[in-house]
Design a protein around this motif. Sequence first.
Motif, mmCIF file in Angstrom:
data_model
loop_
_atom_site.group_PDB
_atom_site.id
_atom_site.type_symbol
_atom_site.label_atom_id
_atom_site.label_comp_id
_atom_site.label_asym_id
_atom_site.label_seq_id
_atom_site.Cartn_x
_atom_site.Cartn_y
_atom_site.Cartn_z
ATOM 1 N N UNK A 191 44.036 53.826 27.708
ATOM 2 C CA UNK A 191 44.045 52.221 28.306
ATOM 3 C C UNK A 191 44.676 51.514 27.134
ATOM 4 N N UNK A 192 44.642 51.680 25.875
ATOM 5 C CA UNK A 192 45.411 50.730 25.063
ATOM 6 C C UNK A 192 46.950 50.848 24.909
ATOM 7 N N UNK A 193 47.295 52.092 25.137
ATOM 8 C CA UNK A 193 48.748 52.366 25.342
ATOM 9 C C UNK A 193 49.391 51.530 26.402
ATOM 10 N N UNK A 194 48.808 51.640 27.496
ATOM 11 C CA UNK A 194 49.150 50.898 28.773
ATOM 12 C C UNK A 194 49.254 49.361 28.668
ATOM 13 N N UNK A 195 48.073 48.930 27.971
ATOM 14 C CA UNK A 195 48.185 47.545 27.595
ATOM 15 C C UNK A 195 49.168 47.043 26.810
ATOM 16 N N UNK A 196 49.365 47.749 25.883
ATOM 17 C CA UNK A 196 50.416 47.659 24.678
ATOM 18 C C UNK A 196 51.737 47.533 25.462
ATOM 19 N N UNK A 197 51.994 48.435 26.259
ATOM 20 C CA UNK A 197 53.279 48.480 27.121
ATOM 21 C C UNK A 197 53.402 47.207 27.798
ATOM 22 N N UNK A 235 36.207 36.693 34.798
ATOM 23 C CA UNK A 235 36.722 38.098 34.525
ATOM 24 C C UNK A 235 36.986 38.751 35.660
ATOM 25 N N UNK A 236 36.358 38.262 37.064
ATOM 26 C CA UNK A 236 36.810 38.901 38.316
ATOM 27 C C UNK A 236 38.221 38.952 38.511
ATOM 28 N N UNK A 237 39.060 38.149 38.322
ATOM 29 C CA UNK A 237 40.392 38.050 38.543
ATOM 30 C C UNK A 237 41.329 38.596 37.396
ATOM 31 N N UNK A 238 40.729 39.230 36.266
ATOM 32 C CA UNK A 238 41.419 39.500 35.242
ATOM 33 C C UNK A 238 42.229 40.819 35.508
ATOM 34 N N UNK A 239 43.140 41.131 34.864
ATOM 35 C CA UNK A 239 43.949 42.477 35.355
ATOM 36 C C UNK A 239 43.087 43.557 34.769
ATOM 37 N N UNK A 240 43.142 44.762 35.535
ATOM 38 C CA UNK A 240 42.536 45.672 35.182
ATOM 39 C C UNK A 240 43.258 47.104 35.083
ATOM 40 N N UNK A 241 43.235 48.066 34.092
ATOM 41 C CA UNK A 241 44.160 49.361 34.123
ATOM 42 C C UNK A 241 42.778 50.410 34.066
ATOM 43 N N UNK A 242 43.189 51.341 35.064
ATOM 44 C CA UNK A 242 42.375 52.153 35.426
ATOM 45 C C UNK A 242 43.057 53.727 34.762
ATOM 46 N N UNK A 284 39.357 49.490 32.412
ATOM 47 C CA UNK A 284 39.135 48.426 31.671
ATOM 48 C C UNK A 284 39.755 46.924 32.145
ATOM 49 N N UNK A 285 39.018 46.118 31.643
ATOM 50 C CA UNK A 285 39.834 44.704 31.731
ATOM 51 C C UNK A 285 40.848 44.413 30.459
ATOM 52 N N UNK A 286 41.812 43.998 30.838
ATOM 53 C CA UNK A 286 42.885 43.655 29.614
ATOM 54 C C UNK A 286 43.243 42.172 29.878
ATOM 55 N N UNK A 287 43.881 41.818 28.749
ATOM 56 C CA UNK A 287 44.341 40.274 28.756
ATOM 57 C C UNK A 287 45.511 40.218 29.771
ATOM 58 N N UNK A 288 46.066 38.975 29.924
ATOM 59 C CA UNK A 288 47.132 38.659 30.707
ATOM 60 C C UNK A 288 48.209 39.447 30.099
ATOM 61 N N UNK A 289 48.816 40.250 30.944
ATOM 62 C CA UNK A 289 50.109 40.750 30.569
ATOM 63 C C UNK A 289 51.448 39.810 30.124
ATOM 64 N N UNK A 290 52.152 40.411 29.198
ATOM 65 C CA UNK A 290 53.227 39.411 28.731
ATOM 66 C C UNK A 290 54.363 40.048 29.602
ATOM 67 N N UNK A 291 55.003 39.665 30.821
ATOM 68 C CA UNK A 291 55.883 40.157 31.442
ATOM 69 C C UNK A 291 57.361 39.617 31.089
ATOM 70 N N UNK A 292 58.262 40.734 31.353
ATOM 71 C CA UNK A 292 59.815 40.047 31.227
ATOM 72 C C UNK A 292 60.177 39.924 29.631
ATOM 73 N N UNK A 348 42.419 58.114 33.129
ATOM 74 C CA UNK A 348 41.702 59.346 33.319
ATOM 75 C C UNK A 348 41.828 59.694 31.750
ATOM 76 N N UNK A 349 40.613 60.118 31.282
ATOM 77 C CA UNK A 349 40.437 60.669 29.795
ATOM 78 C C UNK A 349 40.197 61.993 29.996
ATOM 79 N N UNK A 350 40.649 62.911 29.165
ATOM 80 C CA UNK A 350 40.432 64.368 29.362
ATOM 81 C C UNK A 350 40.303 64.951 27.867
ATOM 82 N N UNK A 351 39.464 66.048 27.680
ATOM 83 C CA UNK A 351 39.424 66.677 26.392
ATOM 84 C C UNK A 351 39.250 68.213 26.600
ATOM 85 N N UNK A 352 39.510 69.072 25.870
ATOM 86 C CA UNK A 352 39.523 70.182 25.803
ATOM 87 C C UNK A 352 39.118 71.014 24.553
#
Length: 212
Positions: free
Chosen positions: A144-150, A1-8, A204-212, A10-14
């Motif tokens: 985070x989920x939106x970035x991961x899905x992208x 998990x140490x080398x797994x990709x990470x997405x950072x 968040x840790x994410x699964x390996x991206x599928x690029x290309x 910011x969450x906001x609410x009003x």
Amino acid sequence: MADAPVVAVRGEAYREAAPELARFTVTATARDRDRETTLTRLAERAAAVRALLDAAEPAVERRETGQVHVWPVTKRSGDRVVAYQGSVSTTVTTTDFTVLGDLMLRLADQEQVEVAGPVWSLRPDSPAYREVRQAAIADALVRAREYAEALGARVIALRELSDTGMSAGPPMMVKAAYARSGEQPELELDPAPQPVQASVEARFTISEPVLG
């Protein structure tokens, strides 16, 4: 998990929450050429304010005596005392907004009494704060989920979560309207919604991206 990709992210609410407290200040004053007369009048007017507040319980949740100020008034040309002046201020907190306007008017109707306010606010432990914090976390997870899905990946685990601050808006003063019916004045008050904002930073840790 140490080398797994990470997405950072910011969450906001009003949110805007209905106020839970109203605070206003009552100041009794007195002035006379004689010092003893000034002190006597000041004590009498402060007692009249206390009596009205006593009669208003339990609508009055809290009251606190602020500054008691008595001072000699001198002529500009010298140190000769020409009068004595004094004031006593009390901060009043109430949660019963249905009687607030009437209470403020009855206090303001006393001789040499000034009423200022109210200022609307939330309690320090208001549920509104918890709700907006939870909403900020939910927003971070959605992002985070939106970035991961992208990237053709999915969120696997939370690595880090930090609170970057919560704030309530500045105290809101009263919006007042006066109406008369015969000789009985009425004061209609519109409680001001209280803005509450929270933000978090999460990794968040994410699964390996599928690029290309």
